[in-house]
Design an enzyme around this catalytic site. Structure first.
Site, PDB file in Angstrom:
ATOM      1  CB  CYS A  26     -13.654 -22.528  16.503  1.00 35.13           C
ATOM      2  SG  CYS A  26     -12.305 -22.594  15.319  1.00 35.13           S
ATOM      3  CB  ALA A  47     -13.140   4.808   0.275  1.00 29.12           C
ATOM      4  CG  ASP A  70      -2.063   0.930   1.121  1.00 33.07           C
ATOM      5  OD1 ASP A  70      -2.200   1.599   0.087  1.00 33.07           O
ATOM      6  OD2 ASP A  70      -2.842   1.006   2.094  1.00 33.07           O
ATOM      7  CB  CYS A 117     -11.111 -23.755  19.092  1.00 32.90           C
ATOM      8  SG  CYS A 117     -10.925 -21.979  18.836  1.00 32.90           S
ATOM      9  CB  CYS A 155      -9.045 -23.708  14.534  1.00 36.20           C
ATOM     10  SG  CYS A 155      -8.565 -22.762  15.990  1.00 36.20           S
ATOM     11  CG  ASP A 191      -6.323   5.497  -3.920  1.00 37.15           C
ATOM     12  OD1 ASP A 191      -5.411   5.296  -3.070  1.00 37.15           O
ATOM     13  OD2 ASP A 191      -7.448   4.981  -3.818  1.00 37.15           O
TER      14      ASP A 191
HETATM   15 ZN    ZN Z   1     -10.541 -21.774  16.588  1.00 34.97          ZN
END
Ligand code: ZN
Ligand code: MG
Ligand code: MG
Ligand code: ZN
Lengths: 483, 483
Positions: free
Chosen positions: B279, B196, B93, B284, B281, B128
């Site tokens: 979750c 934006a 950026d 978790c 994952c 920009d």
């Molecule tokens: Zn998780």
């Protein structure tokens, strides 16, 4: 019954419960899933189910143990917990499934109950008669009579510390299911499996499954711990919990893995058709679908299936705690049209759900046309009848230009309808809504307006109807002035 | 542009694309998320983002490097990839955000482009002007003019192998966004950030965000790789991909973790309010919310946020491959009313979606009243106008009792309406529907019936209307015989 099961948090008919299991001295938090453990084949050893996946209870089949040359005596001598090496609670099934599949089994209900007690089962099951969906009425009644005799005999049986389950049958007849539920709790037995729903789930008849559960629950009452027997797919857990089920059992996690089927909360995928793993679990975070075809495929898919299954249970418990279980069901209803049908069937029982649904939760999220049928909307409509109103009242969705002179102005908020100032910041009227509202939201608001007007015929009600669709306007009583 | 981006599979306006990044010689598969890496602070080192979470591209801020006493010279001498130790592609950026926050920055667009090239950025960004939502029209036009001058200058800039992005501005004015998109592709630049939109997302204005994306896409056309700048919450990825976005960037995974916020596909949770981790994952599955408060909290929440984010990207790619992306959006729309509003806004652009939506996918799932507005329904209705019909035709939902004599019988299937026999087993008419249908499904079916009848005024059309609600019947032309 009430001594062993305590519900602490409610949402719709769902609850977080504590099931005290005296023989093992453990407390199982519900809703939960009992992994089905085959005494002969274990892809994941029971101790790993407990320690790695968080299983607090599992289920195995005492009939298989009873008939096993290899394990019958060992189960008696070592006891079930030692045999399976599982530190939590163990429920046992009785051979009812084998009875329904093969037409006969070689033990009586009494014999297998005694065997279950002797091997140290925590929750034993009598031999009931699982009556299939769509069975002719007369046959369903006769079979239910047999089941009820078995339950009464089981209630007389000296089970020691072993709890005994009381299956609820009655095929697809709501009145039979309700009567069966009432009879079952009347026996004083402990845990209540709703039986013979597997064919409905296999055929994706989730609307009928919900009707069966709702009927059984009417008979069982809210205090009974309810097991949805044979339900193990995480895509329907949230729906079933919202309908009042506490325990599930899953053989799916292992059986599906054996032929490459991959469970998700939105349905079942086939490994060979997956280019990406749509999951965050440790298996799917580490492997690609191609990499999992590595000789350990069944083991890895079984692990994935368990991770997804237990995560959904935790997600449901978190939702009950936060008071947004129905919002979770809204999401799950978009996994398959049959689950949507089940959700629509559940909302048709919103009067029943309302009995246990808390009066206040976290913010009500309006998430679909179905949201307009939630029990909270129904409760608000009933409440409208009891509010005191002035002689004249303007109901307005937003600021008005003062076209009418009334004593008071209340907001009108789809799907609730009229909301007096003192309720506008409280649950559920402080709901979050999409900007783009559907016809169901306005139709429900019109029902609320009509309800208020009809309860107060002397009040002059004016309604600001900018944005209202014609169908909702047509549902309003003629006495209401539209401005 | 078309040389570096290739779309291989489509669903609605979503696609799986391959973005060829010449400077690094890598190909990035889209849709994907670019983790935002702060050159100064890295909870998760960039190499771990690649190797453990699967990040193929990341984004960092060249303006911060340019102004850093510590890193400016090092970035020039070592190059960005070595400095960050990242094996994939790196987008940079330019300081536009700082410009919009602080009103001025101390480099020109040309200077920062040159700096990005010199440090070896793979995708550089000019400075920009990010025009905020709701900016007055005249100011938005003036700022867009400045942005367009900068893009034209950037197109003249010798970037070497570095690709250059062309941000699309225009505030909340659809015509400006469309014109900006058309201008941007006209510059010949490479990647197209829609700029934006963060204020819209922060204020949960997802309907307007979708309108902005749809407008920009009309100008950009389907071949342009589109980056939804600043969008990093997984709850809106599926919606944004279905609208045609390919790249996201997320600082949320790290920033949210810093103050205990936990991302899910249904919104944001706060760690201190979670009793259960909803979750699957690795974090978790291993820890409880209490256990994660262990001194490693930020690190563990960051990992969770990344696992969830990348799993949703994989889930979206799997859905595109299977042709059920809109079904996934249906689920995600039930995470928050504002996402539902975004989905409803997207379906208002179904004519635009239809351009890239494949004619055949896996089974169409009818999952809500919104499903009746999907592009497939619109396409079927247009197709009805082109079918040849007999002199008399009965449209029937199921078996009929032969009350009318017609030359042919076609099925009528909500939400599609008339389905001739030759289309009944093909996509989308072979849809899966819930048993309980909503008013939107019947209303859409009525539109289909009307379309067929109006295109064929000489055909006598009879319609078997058992089960149809009054509102749908009222929408039928009077020429149709109801049986
Ligand atoms: Zn998780
Ligand atoms: Mg007892
Ligand atoms: Mg170039
Ligand atoms: Zn997984």
């Amino acid at each position: 019954m009430s001594e062993i099961f305590e519900a602490r948090d409610w949402d719709a008919a769902g609850r977080i419960g504590r099931l005290s299991v005296p023989r093992s001295g453990v407390t199982v938090e519900t809703p939960t899933i009992m992994p089905v453990v085959n005494p002969h084949i274990q892809t994941i050893p029971p101790r790993e189910l407990a320690e790695r996946f968080g299983a607090e209870i599992l289920i195995t089949n005492s009939y298989i143990l009873h008939g096993s040359d290899e394990l019958h005596d060992e189960a008696l001598s070592r006891g079930l917990h030692d045999l399976l090496d599982f530190p939590g609670a163990i429920m046992t099934d009785s051979g009812s499934f084998q009875l329904s599949e093969y037409g006969e089994i070689d033990v009586t209900s009494e014999e297998i109950l005694a065997f279950q007690r002797e091997i140290g089962s925590d929750i034993a099951t009598p031999v009931d008669i699982p009556t299939a969906p769509d069975t002719e009425r007369e046959a369903a009644e006769i079979e239910l009579g047999t089941t009820q005799e078995r339950l009464e005999a089981a209630a007389e049986f000296d089970s020691g510390e072993t709890l005994v389950s009381a299956p609820v049958q009655g095929s697809t007849y709501p009145d039979l299911r309700e009567a069966a539920g009432e009879h079952a709790t009347g026996t004083g037995l402990d845990v209540f499996p709703i039986g013979a729903v597997v064919p409905l789930m296999n055929e994706y008849r989730y609307g009928e499954m919900v009707d069966v559960v709702a009927a059984a629950k009417r008979g069982l009452g809210p205090a009974a711990p309810v097991h949805l027997f044979g339900a193990g797919h995480p895509m329907m857990f949230a729906l079933a919990v919202a309908a009042g089920c506490d325990l599930f059992d899953s053989a799916a996690y292992a059986i599906y893995a054996r032929d490459g089927r991959y469970l998700t909360v939105r349905g079942t995928e086939h490994l060979e058709e997956l280019d990406y793993f749509p999951c965050s679990c440790p298996v799917c975070a580490e492997y690609t679908p191609a990499e999992v075809q590595n000789g350990e495929t069944e083991r890895l898919l079984t692990e994935h299936n368990l991770y997804v299954t237990f995560a959904e249970i935790r997600r449901i418990k978190a939702a009950i705690r936060e008071g947004n279980l129905l919002e979770l069901v809204e999401s799950r209803a978009r996994g398959h049209p049959a689950i949507l049908d089940g959700y629509r069937a559940l909302l048709a029982h919103s009067e029943q759900l309302e009995h246990t649904d808390p009066a206040s939760k976290s913010t009500f999220f309006y998430l679909s046309g179905e949201s307009a049928s939630r029990p909270e909307v129904r409760r608000h409509h009933r409440r409208l009848e009891r509010l005191s109103v002035p002689d004249s009242l303007l109901l307005a969705g937003g600021p008005t230009d003062g076209a009418v002179e009334t004593e008071e102005v209340w907001t009108v908020r789809p799907p609730f309808g009229p909301v007096p100032p003192e309720l506008s910041e409280t649950y559920p009227a402080n709901a979050e809504l999409p900007d783009r509202l559907d016809g169901e939201a306005y139709a429900a608001a019109a029902r609320g307006v009509a309800r208020l007007a009809e309860a107060n015929p002397d009040c002059e009600v004016a309604l600001a109807t900018a944005g209202w669709p014609d169908a909702a306007l047509a549902a309003l009583p003629g006495s209401i002035e539209l401005v």
